[in-house]
Design a protein around this motif. Structure first.
Motif, PDB file in Angstrom:
ATOM      1  N   ARG A   9       0.827  -1.207   0.000  1.00 33.35           N
ATOM      2  CA  ARG A   9       0.000   0.000   0.000  1.00 33.35           C
ATOM      3  C   ARG A   9       0.858   1.251   0.000  1.00 33.35           C
ATOM      4  O   ARG A   9       0.445   2.284  -0.481  1.00 33.35           O
ATOM      5  CB  ARG A   9      -0.931   0.007   1.204  1.00 33.35           C
ATOM      6  N   VAL A  10       2.062   1.181   0.554  1.00 32.55           N
ATOM      7  CA  VAL A  10       2.877   2.376   0.740  1.00 32.55           C
ATOM      8  C   VAL A  10       3.690   2.725  -0.508  1.00 32.55           C
ATOM      9  O   VAL A  10       3.639   3.885  -0.889  1.00 32.55           O
ATOM     10  CB  VAL A  10       3.757   2.206   1.999  1.00 32.55           C
ATOM     11  N   PRO A  11       4.457   1.943  -1.198  1.00 34.90           N
ATOM     12  CA  PRO A  11       5.044   0.657  -0.849  1.00 34.90           C
ATOM     13  C   PRO A  11       6.223   0.827   0.105  1.00 34.90           C
ATOM     14  O   PRO A  11       6.909   1.848   0.092  1.00 34.90           O
ATOM     15  CB  PRO A  11       5.506   0.105  -2.193  1.00 34.90           C
ATOM     16  N   MET A  12       6.454  -0.223   0.925  1.00 35.30           N
ATOM     17  CA  MET A  12       7.508  -0.185   1.925  1.00 35.30           C
ATOM     18  C   MET A  12       7.972  -1.602   2.222  1.00 35.30           C
ATOM     19  O   MET A  12       7.170  -2.525   2.253  1.00 35.30           O
ATOM     20  CB  MET A  12       6.979   0.466   3.199  1.00 35.30           C
ATOM     21  N   VAL A  13       9.267  -1.759   2.416  1.00 29.79           N
ATOM     22  CA  VAL A  13       9.863  -3.032   2.807  1.00 29.79           C
ATOM     23  C   VAL A  13      10.653  -2.812   4.085  1.00 29.79           C
ATOM     24  O   VAL A  13      11.365  -1.815   4.218  1.00 29.79           O
ATOM     25  CB  VAL A  13      10.798  -3.598   1.703  1.00 29.79           C
ATOM     26  N   GLU A  14      10.504  -3.755   5.008  1.00 29.99           N
ATOM     27  CA  GLU A  14      11.311  -3.752   6.226  1.00 29.99           C
ATOM     28  C   GLU A  14      11.946  -5.132   6.361  1.00 29.99           C
ATOM     29  O   GLU A  14      11.264  -6.143   6.198  1.00 29.99           O
ATOM     30  CB  GLU A  14      10.440  -3.455   7.441  1.00 29.99           C
ATOM     31  N   ALA A  15      13.231  -5.164   6.597  1.00 26.55           N
ATOM     32  CA  ALA A  15      13.957  -6.428   6.767  1.00 26.55           C
ATOM     33  C   ALA A  15      14.718  -6.360   8.087  1.00 26.55           C
ATOM     34  O   ALA A  15      15.342  -5.341   8.393  1.00 26.55           O
ATOM     35  CB  ALA A  15      14.920  -6.654   5.613  1.00 26.55           C
ATOM     36  N   LYS A  16      14.663  -7.453   8.852  1.00 30.01           N
ATOM     37  CA  LYS A  16      15.328  -7.517  10.159  1.00 30.01           C
ATOM     38  C   LYS A  16      16.025  -8.856  10.301  1.00 30.01           C
ATOM     39  O   LYS A  16      15.509  -9.876   9.838  1.00 30.01           O
ATOM     40  CB  LYS A  16      14.322  -7.400  11.301  1.00 30.01           C
ATOM     41  N   GLY A  17      17.151  -8.842  10.984  1.00 28.93           N
ATOM     42  CA  GLY A  17      17.810 -10.081  11.353  1.00 28.93           C
ATOM     43  C   GLY A  17      19.006 -10.414  10.493  1.00 28.93           C
ATOM     44  O   GLY A  17      19.437  -9.633   9.634  1.00 28.93           O
ATOM     45  N   HIS A  18      19.547 -11.593  10.748  1.00 34.54           N
ATOM     46  CA  HIS A  18      20.709 -12.103  10.026  1.00 34.54           C
ATOM     47  C   HIS A  18      20.390 -13.516   9.570  1.00 34.54           C
ATOM     48  O   HIS A  18      19.772 -14.291  10.301  1.00 34.54           O
ATOM     49  CB  HIS A  18      21.940 -12.104  10.929  1.00 34.54           C
ATOM     50  N   ALA A  19      20.841 -13.863   8.378  1.00 36.68           N
ATOM     51  CA  ALA A  19      20.517 -15.174   7.824  1.00 36.68           C
ATOM     52  C   ALA A  19      21.131 -16.301   8.641  1.00 36.68           C
ATOM     53  O   ALA A  19      20.470 -17.293   8.946  1.00 36.68           O
ATOM     54  CB  ALA A  19      20.978 -15.263   6.368  1.00 36.68           C
ATOM     55  N   GLY A  20      22.393 -16.194   8.983  1.00 38.48           N
ATOM     56  CA  GLY A  20      23.044 -17.256   9.734  1.00 38.48           C
ATOM     57  C   GLY A  20      23.317 -18.499   8.890  1.00 38.48           C
ATOM     58  O   GLY A  20      23.443 -19.593   9.428  1.00 38.48           O
ATOM     59  N   ALA A  21      23.415 -18.336   7.580  1.00 36.08           N
ATOM     60  CA  ALA A  21      23.645 -19.477   6.694  1.00 36.08           C
ATOM     61  C   ALA A  21      25.132 -19.766   6.508  1.00 36.08           C
ATOM     62  O   ALA A  21      25.488 -20.741   5.867  1.00 36.08           O
ATOM     63  CB  ALA A  21      22.997 -19.235   5.338  1.00 36.08           C
ATOM     64  N   GLY A  22      25.986 -18.917   7.052  1.00 34.17           N
ATOM     65  CA  GLY A  22      27.425 -19.104   6.932  1.00 34.17           C
ATOM     66  C   GLY A  22      28.149 -18.112   7.808  1.00 34.17           C
ATOM     67  O   GLY A  22      27.532 -17.242   8.431  1.00 34.17           O
ATOM     68  N   PRO A  23      29.471 -18.216   7.880  1.00 41.26           N
ATOM     69  CA  PRO A  23      30.250 -17.280   8.687  1.00 41.26           C
ATOM     70  C   PRO A  23      30.114 -15.844   8.163  1.00 41.26           C
ATOM     71  O   PRO A  23      29.866 -15.632   6.973  1.00 41.26           O
ATOM     72  CB  PRO A  23      31.689 -17.763   8.532  1.00 41.26           C
ATOM     73  N   LYS A  24      30.295 -14.885   9.059  1.00 43.46           N
ATOM     74  CA  LYS A  24      30.227 -13.477   8.672  1.00 43.46           C
ATOM     75  C   LYS A  24      31.195 -13.214   7.529  1.00 43.46           C
ATOM     76  O   LYS A  24      32.341 -13.642   7.556  1.00 43.46           O
ATOM     77  CB  LYS A  24      30.566 -12.588   9.870  1.00 43.46           C
ATOM     78  N   GLY A  25      30.697 -12.553   6.501  1.00 36.96           N
ATOM     79  CA  GLY A  25      31.503 -12.258   5.336  1.00 36.96           C
ATOM     80  C   GLY A  25      31.479 -13.355   4.282  1.00 36.96           C
ATOM     81  O   GLY A  25      31.986 -13.173   3.182  1.00 36.96           O
ATOM     82  N   GLU A  26      30.888 -14.505   4.610  1.00 37.25           N
ATOM     83  CA  GLU A  26      30.821 -15.621   3.669  1.00 37.25           C
ATOM     84  C   GLU A  26      29.407 -16.159   3.503  1.00 37.25           C
ATOM     85  O   GLU A  26      29.204 -17.194   2.884  1.00 37.25           O
ATOM     86  CB  GLU A  26      31.740 -16.757   4.137  1.00 37.25           C
ATOM     87  N   ASP A  27      28.430 -15.486   4.074  1.00 36.06           N
ATOM     88  CA  ASP A  27      27.040 -15.931   4.060  1.00 36.06           C
ATOM     89  C   ASP A  27      26.389 -15.517   2.742  1.00 36.06           C
ATOM     90  O   ASP A  27      26.075 -14.345   2.523  1.00 36.06           O
ATOM     91  CB  ASP A  27      26.305 -15.306   5.251  1.00 36.06           C
ATOM     92  N   LEU A  28      26.195 -16.478   1.847  1.00 38.62           N
ATOM     93  CA  LEU A  28      25.650 -16.175   0.521  1.00 38.62           C
ATOM     94  C   LEU A  28      24.184 -15.764   0.564  1.00 38.62           C
ATOM     95  O   LEU A  28      23.739 -14.959  -0.261  1.00 38.62           O
ATOM     96  CB  LEU A  28      25.846 -17.362  -0.418  1.00 38.62           C
ATOM     97  N   VAL A  29      23.418 -16.292   1.509  1.00 40.65           N
ATOM     98  CA  VAL A  29      22.009 -15.890   1.634  1.00 40.65           C
ATOM     99  C   VAL A  29      21.941 -14.429   2.061  1.00 40.65           C
ATOM    100  O   VAL A  29      21.186 -13.637   1.494  1.00 40.65           O
ATOM    101  CB  VAL A  29      21.249 -16.802   2.617  1.00 40.65           C
TER     102      VAL A  29
END
Length: 122
Positions: A9-29
């Protein structure tokens, strides 16, 4: 887990958190979500919208004519949530209700200023 909410409706996107699919700096997700978020922010700001992006959080509000950008990027969020459900959750907010990612935006109605949605076939 990254939680992404889209309010068309706005449009607006909000994203929170961390994927945790790999080590910091190597997380492809995380890298995929970040690329989509930064693309959306740039497009929103180019159309008069605004965005805030920091580690673990993003909030982007569209400007005039940014509906197509939101539609395309949110399609990418949906694809990521389907491919990596342990790491990405995508929800669409309409009215006072939130719907899971099985809704697909199939058209933006210019006269009504609204996205039209249908259930995704499995």
């Amino acid at each position: 887990m990254i939680q992404i909410r889209f309010d068309p409706r706005v449009p607006m996107v909000e994203a929170k958190g961390h994927a945790g699919a790999g080590p910091k700096g190597e997380d492809l997700v995380c890298a995929a979500v970040t690329a989509l978020v930064l693309t959306l922010k740039a497009n929103a700001e180019a159309s008069g919208g605004r965005g805030e992006v920091r580690p673990g959080y993003a909030r982007i509000r569209g400007g005039q004519g940014s509906q197509e950008s939101f539609q395309a990027v949110c399609r990418g969020f949906r694809v990521l949530s389907q491919a990596f459900p342990k790491f990405v959750q995508y929800q669409v907010r309409t009215g006072d209700r939130e719907f899971p990612e099985n809704l697909v935006c199939y058209h933006y109605h210019q006269e009504k200023g609204a996205f039209l949605w249908k259930k995704q076939k499995k």
